[in-house]
Structure formats: C-alpha cells, structure tokens
Design a protein around this motif. Structure first.
Motif, PDB file in Angstrom:
ATOM      1  N   SER A 328       0.844  -1.199   0.000  1.00 39.22           N
ATOM      2  CA  SER A 328       0.000   0.000   0.000  1.00 39.22           C
ATOM      3  C   SER A 328       0.878   1.247   0.000  1.00 39.22           C
ATOM      4  CB  SER A 328      -0.911   0.019   1.227  1.00 39.22           C
ATOM      5  OG  SER A 328      -1.775  -1.114   1.231  1.00 39.22           O
ATOM      6  N   PRO A 329       0.460   2.272  -0.710  1.00 40.50           N
ATOM      7  CA  PRO A 329       1.288   3.494  -0.739  1.00 40.50           C
ATOM      8  C   PRO A 329       1.284   4.254   0.578  1.00 40.50           C
ATOM      9  CG  PRO A 329      -0.772   3.840  -1.928  1.00 40.50           C
ATOM     10  CD  PRO A 329      -0.727   2.383  -1.578  1.00 40.50           C
ATOM     11  N   GLU A 330       0.268   4.034   1.427  1.00 42.94           N
ATOM     12  CA  GLU A 330       0.167   4.748   2.692  1.00 42.94           C
ATOM     13  C   GLU A 330       0.002   3.751   3.834  1.00 42.94           C
ATOM     14  OE1 GLU A 330      -3.235   7.110   2.069  1.00 42.94           O
ATOM     15  OE2 GLU A 330      -2.240   8.557   0.727  1.00 42.94           O
ATOM     16  N   ARG A 331       0.546   4.110   4.992  1.00 45.36           N
ATOM     17  CA  ARG A 331       0.436   3.256   6.175  1.00 45.36           C
ATOM     18  C   ARG A 331       0.078   4.083   7.395  1.00 45.36           C
ATOM     19  NH1 ARG A 331       5.260  -0.578   7.529  1.00 45.36           N
ATOM     20  NH2 ARG A 331       3.713  -1.157   9.125  1.00 45.36           N
ATOM     21  N   ARG A 332      -0.593   3.415   8.325  1.00 44.08           N
ATOM     22  CA  ARG A 332      -0.911   4.062   9.590  1.00 44.08           C
ATOM     23  C   ARG A 332       0.150   3.695  10.620  1.00 44.08           C
ATOM     24  NH1 ARG A 332      -6.281   2.330  12.630  1.00 44.08           N
ATOM     25  NH2 ARG A 332      -4.844   0.722  13.405  1.00 44.08           N
ATOM     26  N   ALA A 357       0.661  17.437  13.775  1.00 43.34           N
ATOM     27  CA  ALA A 357       0.413  18.501  12.797  1.00 43.34           C
ATOM     28  C   ALA A 357       1.712  19.157  12.338  1.00 43.34           C
ATOM     29  CB  ALA A 357      -0.539  19.539  13.389  1.00 43.34           C
ATOM     30  N   ALA A 358       2.704  19.222  13.231  1.00 46.67           N
ATOM     31  CA  ALA A 358       3.967  19.878  12.873  1.00 46.67           C
ATOM     32  C   ALA A 358       4.907  18.988  12.082  1.00 46.67           C
ATOM     33  CB  ALA A 358       4.661  20.374  14.148  1.00 46.67           C
ATOM     34  N   HIS A 359       4.683  17.686  12.070  1.00 46.16           N
ATOM     35  CA  HIS A 359       5.600  16.776  11.371  1.00 46.16           C
ATOM     36  C   HIS A 359       5.303  16.805   9.869  1.00 46.16           C
ATOM     37  CE1 HIS A 359       8.071  13.329  10.426  1.00 46.16           C
ATOM     38  NE2 HIS A 359       8.481  13.281  11.683  1.00 46.16           N
ATOM     39  N   LEU A 363       0.493  12.759   7.112  1.00 45.69           N
ATOM     40  CA  LEU A 363      -0.507  13.173   6.131  1.00 45.69           C
ATOM     41  C   LEU A 363      -1.726  13.786   6.822  1.00 45.69           C
ATOM     42  CD1 LEU A 363      -0.402  10.029   3.794  1.00 45.69           C
ATOM     43  CD2 LEU A 363       0.898  12.159   3.568  1.00 45.69           C
ATOM     44  N   GLU A 364      -2.317  14.766   6.144  1.00 44.99           N
ATOM     45  CA  GLU A 364      -3.555  15.361   6.650  1.00 44.99           C
ATOM     46  C   GLU A 364      -4.758  14.490   6.316  1.00 44.99           C
ATOM     47  OE1 GLU A 364      -3.885  19.283   5.155  1.00 44.99           O
ATOM     48  OE2 GLU A 364      -2.090  20.038   6.189  1.00 44.99           O
ATOM     49  N   SER A 365      -4.666  13.771   5.213  1.00 42.03           N
ATOM     50  CA  SER A 365      -5.734  12.871   4.811  1.00 42.03           C
ATOM     51  C   SER A 365      -5.114  11.527   4.419  1.00 42.03           C
ATOM     52  CB  SER A 365      -6.510  13.455   3.623  1.00 42.03           C
ATOM     53  OG  SER A 365      -7.529  12.562   3.205  1.00 42.03           O
ATOM     54  N   LYS A 389       3.380   8.100   4.268  1.00 40.80           N
ATOM     55  CA  LYS A 389       3.783   7.258   3.143  1.00 40.80           C
ATOM     56  C   LYS A 389       4.491   6.011   3.664  1.00 40.80           C
ATOM     57  CE  LYS A 389       2.450  10.056  -0.189  1.00 40.80           C
ATOM     58  NZ  LYS A 389       1.355   9.677  -1.108  1.00 40.80           N
ATOM     59  N   SER A 390       4.340   4.925   2.926  1.00 43.58           N
ATOM     60  CA  SER A 390       4.914   3.659   3.395  1.00 43.58           C
ATOM     61  C   SER A 390       6.414   3.757   3.606  1.00 43.58           C
ATOM     62  CB  SER A 390       4.590   2.537   2.394  1.00 43.58           C
ATOM     63  OG  SER A 390       3.202   2.299   2.341  1.00 43.58           O
ATOM     64  N   GLU A 391       7.092   4.473   2.721  1.00 41.10           N
ATOM     65  CA  GLU A 391       8.548   4.578   2.852  1.00 41.10           C
ATOM     66  C   GLU A 391       8.968   5.451   4.028  1.00 41.10           C
ATOM     67  OE1 GLU A 391       7.214   7.429  -0.472  1.00 41.10           O
ATOM     68  OE2 GLU A 391       6.784   5.377   0.192  1.00 41.10           O
ATOM     69  N   ASP A 392       8.025   6.260   4.575  1.00 41.15           N
ATOM     70  CA  ASP A 392       8.349   7.141   5.702  1.00 41.15           C
ATOM     71  C   ASP A 392       7.869   6.579   7.042  1.00 41.15           C
ATOM     72  OD1 ASP A 392       9.412   8.980   3.897  1.00 41.15           O
ATOM     73  OD2 ASP A 392       7.476   9.958   3.610  1.00 41.15           O
TER      74      ASP A 392
END
Length: 437
Positions: A328-332, A357-359, A363-365, A389-392
């Motif tokens: 997945s391109p995004e992860r929690r 919020a400062a990081h 992601l905001e969404s 993002k998954s890589e982050d």
C-alpha cells in the motif's frame, strides 16, 4: 637391378589390384540388382558424398558396400606397405620421391578410411547386426595404428608437418576453432541484444511484476544462447541429435531426484504470476521479515534491517501467510503513550495533536486519530495513529516517539512506570501481617 625388379613387381601388383577392384565393383553391380549406384564404389567418393548416396540404401546394400570399401582401404594399405619397403632401401633422390608418394598415399588413405567409416555409420543406423559390423570396426581401428607404426619417423614428421599446414588438416582445424569461437561470440551478442529488446518490451506491459520480468528476460537470454550453440555445433558438423536424447534422459532422472527443487520452481512461478510481492517490498513470511532483494526460480533473498541476508525456499513462502507491508502506498503509524492518572489526558492529547500537525511527513488525509484507548494498571494509555507514506513509516515512528517524550517532560506530563502499592494490615494476633496490592 634389385631396385628395378622391386619397382616392376610393385607396379604390376598395383595394376592387378586396380583391375581387381574394378572387377569387384562390377561383380557387386551385377550380383545385386537392388544395389545399382556405381558412384559410392569409387575411391574418389568423399565421405560427405557417401552420406547422401547411402540414404536410399538398405542394410543389405550397405553390407555389400562396406565390403567394397574395405577392399579400397586394403589396396591403399598395400600401396603404403610397398612404399615403406622400397623406402627402407632407397637412397638419394629416389628416397625423396618415395616420401612424396607416401605422403600422397597417406592422404588418400585418410579419405578412404573416412568414406569407409561413413558407410559403416549408415549401416549401423539402419540396423546392422553387432557381430556383422564388429568385424569392420575392428579392422578399421587396427589399420589406423598399424599404418603409422610401420612408417619410419622421418616420413611421419613430414606427414605431420604437411597435415598442420594443409587446409584439411591442422590449419583447417584452427580455422574451424576460430570460426566456432566467432560464432559463439555472435550467439552471445545476439542473446544480449534480444534480452535488452525483451526487457524494453516487457517494461511497457502494465501490472507485470519485476520478478516475472527478470525471469522472462533471463529465460529468453539462456534459451537463445543454448539454441544458438546447438545451431553452431550443427553448422560445424557436430551431430547434436544425441545431445537431445541425453538431455531427455537427464531431465527424467533429475525429475525424481529433485522433487523439492521442482516444487520450489512451481511455487516461484506462481509467486511471479500472482505477484503477492515484488523486489524492494518489505514482507513478513516463513518466520522472516525484511526487504526482498531478489528472487530466483527456487528461492527468495530477503535483507533484514541489520543487513542480514535470509534465503527462503519459494515453497515455504507460497505455502505460508504472506504479509506485504509495502504493497500500500500509505500506512498508519500506531503509537501508544502512557500518562499518569494524576495528569490531564486531554492536555496530553493536545500535545500529541500538535506534534503530528507539525511533522512534515504526517498526512492530513486520512486524518490522524488520537484518543484515550485504555486505562492500564499503571497508566492512562493514549493511542496516536497518524498516516504517512509507506517509505516514511519508520521515520515518523521514531520521530514522534522521541518528540513526545521531550514535550511531555516540558509540559510536566509524567510517563509512569509499572508500580505496586503494598498495604500492611495489623491482624488480630500480634505479629501477623497481611500484605495486599
């Protein structure tokens, strides 16, 4: 006078032999109506011509032809024997003449023996009985050694030098070797060009995994190279038909001996086609976790965070639960922070919201979720779940963990450690103590 007499005798013997061979050929033609072509009985017929002329012949025809060529070989050997006898007593210019004649006769012997061998090969292919053809094989093998053994050393050296300098001998052999190496390099070049072309073509195919692309490209490369080598060998006169029979037998044997490997091969093909993961993905499978470095048809190489290499058989991967973290391109990012019961949970939540919020990599969404998730034994556990993002993933995980500790200290929010309260109660009898927690 003795030399002249010997020469006359040799000449007469040679004429009688030639006439006798002609009579044998005529007798063979007259005695076998099914065996009519006269060309194969000629001494000047080459082995390549015989291979063509013997195609329509039956086994019986070839058995008769083998006798004819045996007589041809015998006559040439008689010439060599006569020349060797005369050379033993010759002197001066006559010796040099005889050596030249001997060299020519040896060349004729080689041609006749090759033709004789071609006839025997054709006869063997068409069902010659072992006991029938063994006589010819024994004779052919014996005369090769005897003709050399009975020749003096000087003549043999001259023959060797002549063979090395001739286009049909050593020079021709070197040219064939050079041609084979050039052709082999050409096949290697063609295979590489074809591999690049296939790689470019597959890169345009959507939804094709890099693992499958690499497998197809390598398969095309090696198939092209192997087939090219077989074609080159065939072009240089090597019979490649037995190689296919050997490969077939080996594949049958190896199929039983390498069942586990074949299972890994099938699993590897299924992974490449179904593509549950690709190179560069972070996976958890078979008790191992890490980034997929590369995959062969039998195993997958996984690199852990501490740079260890783990080789996992494909059958264990395909038969197990595969967790692909990178698909997945995004992860929690799931974080849990414990604060003391005496501290304000709402204050801690506001601090965490400010950090998220400062990081820059949060992601905001989808929107982050921060809430009181559990009342633990020693702390109030606040769940912090930002998206990235998954890589982050690990960057956000480590940054927020460190930043939360520093901000909690600045805001006076305690992070309690596990503790136990012990209460001492005086019993009815003096000296008895009951401990509870």
């Amino acid at each position: 006078m003795s030399h002249l007499r010997l020469s006359i005798l040799l000449l007469i013997s040679f004429l009688v032999m030639v006439l006798g061979l002609g009579e044998v050929a005529v007798a063979q033609d007259q005695g076998a109506s099914s065996f009519s072509p006269p060309a194969p009985t000629s001494v000047t017929t080459t082995a390549s011509e015989l291979e063509i002329l013997t195609v329509p012949m039956t086994a019986d025809d070839l058995s008769e032809l083998a006798v004819i060529w045996q007589n041809h070989v015998k006559s040439v050997l008689e010439d060599i024997a006569g020349l060797n006898l005369e050379l033993a007593i010759a002197e001066g210019a006559r010796e040099e003449v005889l050596r030249d004649e001997l060299a020519k006769t040896f060349g004729l012997q080689s041609m006749v023996q090759d033709s004789y061998g071609a006839v025997l090969d054709a006869w063997r292919t068409k069902g010659a009985l072992i006991e029938d053809i063994q006589v010819h094989d024994t004779y052919l093998n014996a005369l090769r050694l005897e003709a050399v053994r009975t020749t003096d050393l000087r003549s043999l050296l001259q023959l060797a030098a002549s063979w090395l300098a001739s286009a049909e001998g050593g020079l021709g052999f070197l040219l064939k070797v050079a041609g084979f190496l050039v052709a082999l390099w050409g096949m290697y070049f063609v295979a590489r060009v074809l591999r690049r072309a296939v790689s470019r073509g597959l890169s345009r195919v959507p939804n094709l995994s890099r693992l499958l692309q690499r497998f197809i490209v390598n398969a095309v490369y090696w198939a092209t190279f192997v087939l090219g080598v077989l074609v080159v060998l065939g072009a240089f006169g090597v019979n490649v038909t037995p190689l296919f029979a050997i490969f077939g037998g080996l594949s049958f044997i190896l199929g039983f001996a390498m069942q586990d490997t074949l299972g890994n091969l099938a699993s590897g093909l299924m992974i490449m086609i179904m593509k549950p993961f690709d190179t560069g993905d972070y996976i958890e499978v078979g008790g191992a976790s890490g980034f997929v470095d590369e995959m062969s048809v039998v195993s997958t190489q996984i690199r852990t965070f501490d740079n260890q290499i783990i080789i996992v058989p494909n059958s264990k991967i395909w038969g197990d639960v595969i967790t692909n973290v990178s698909v997945s391109p995004e992860r929690r990012v799931d974080l849990v922070f414990g604060v003391g019961y005496s501290d304000s949970a709402e204050h801690a939540i506001e601090v965490l919201k400010g950090l998220v919020a400062a990081h820059a990599k949060c992601l905001e969404s989808p929107a982050p979720e921060i809430f009181v998730g559990q009342l633990g034994d020693s702390s109030v556990n606040i769940y912090c779940r930002p998206w990235t993002k998954s890589e982050d993933y690990w960057t956000v995980y480590w940054d927020l963990t460190g930043q939360a500790k520093e901000r909690f200290d600045q805001e006076g929010i305690s992070i309690p450690f596990p503790q136990r309260d012990v209460h001492l109660i005086q019993g009815e009898n003096a000296g008895s103590i009951v401990a509870t927690t």
